[in-house]
Scaffold this active site. Structure first.
Site: not given
Ligand code: GLN
Length: 244
Positions: A93, A190
């Site tokens: 992510c 995740h």
């Molecule tokens: N900033 C990012 C987003 O919301 C990362 C989110 C995350 O790592 N869960 O797209």
């Protein structure tokens, strides 16, 4: 004992939804295969370890990405060199986004990345959130959980990690998740993703072993690993049936 040096990047700011668990899963599996795992936690300003066999990075909020991006730029050359040498990497992510060219936030700030992956990410008003199931030609069915506002687009043709079966992945249009370049993998999964997708963990271990010790085939594992993989398979099945 054969040592494997594992680098955990920016764990203080970037470890959403238990992404640090990927480091724990891989360390345990390394030990079951008879390796000596040595984990190096690296946060802004730390000394970069001399030897690195595997690299992990997790998700985080936009604020976490803002906290680490300057330091990441200082390590850009080294990390790109490791990626081009085929060091296995798993970026989830927020760190996946920063291993691309940039992340453009909702407030219009462009956070630069390090261009391991030729892709970019732009925040949108949609939040892509829920269970994510995908099919990978290399690793079979991969299951995890996504939560991001950023949508990621390839700048040149890249190999995605998987074709999305349910959920969104990189963006609302392409129907794919993640990217794979050499042995570096980026994904929105995740979970921690490796706990339900042990094939992915073994791929990373196999490549680390090959690079450091010149052998592709993993050594026989402690018998308990078979039981763990059975449970992981059941968790994968149960999670992939769960509604979004
Ligand atoms: N900033 C990012 C987003 O919301 C990362 C989110 C995350 O790592 N869960 O797209």
């Amino acid at each position: 004992m054969r040592r494997i040096d594992v680098l955990s990047l920016y764990t203080n700011d970037m470890s959403f939804y238990g992404d640090m668990g990927n480091v724990l899963v891989v360390s345990k599996r390394l030990a079951f295969y008879g390796f000596e795992p040595v984990v190096h936690f690296y946060n802004p300003g730390d000394v970069f370890p001399e030897h690195v066999d595997m690299v992990f990075g997790g998700g985080g909020q936009d604020s976490g990405q803002k906290n680490i991006f300057e330091d990441l730029q200082k390590r850009s050359e080294k990390l790109r060199e490791l990626a081009s040498q085929g060091v296995p990497m798993l970026m989830i992510c927020g760190m996946y986004q920063l291993f691309g060219k940039y992340f453009l936030t909702n407030s219009g700030k462009k956070i630069p990345g390090i261009c391991v992956f030729d892709l970019y990410t732009e925040a949108t008003s949609d939040r892509l959130i829920g269970n994510l199931v995908e099919e990978s030609s290399q690793f079979g069915r991969l299951v995890g959980y996504e939560n991001h506002s950023g949508q990621t687009y390839f700048s040149s043709p890249l190999r995605p990690l998987g074709k999305v079966i349910s959920g969104e992945g990189n963006n609302l249009k392409d129907g794919v998740d993640g990217a794979v370049v050499n042995n570096a993998i980026g994904t929105y999964l995740h979970g921690p993703v490796l706990s339900k997708n042990p094939k992915l963990a073994d791929f990373l271990i196999q490549k680390a072993q090959l690079n450091r010790y010149g052998e592709e085939l993993l050594p026989p594992a402690a018998p308990i690993l078979r039981r763990i993989d059975e449970l992981a398979g059941k968790a994968n099945e149960a999670a992939s049936r769960r509604p979004r």
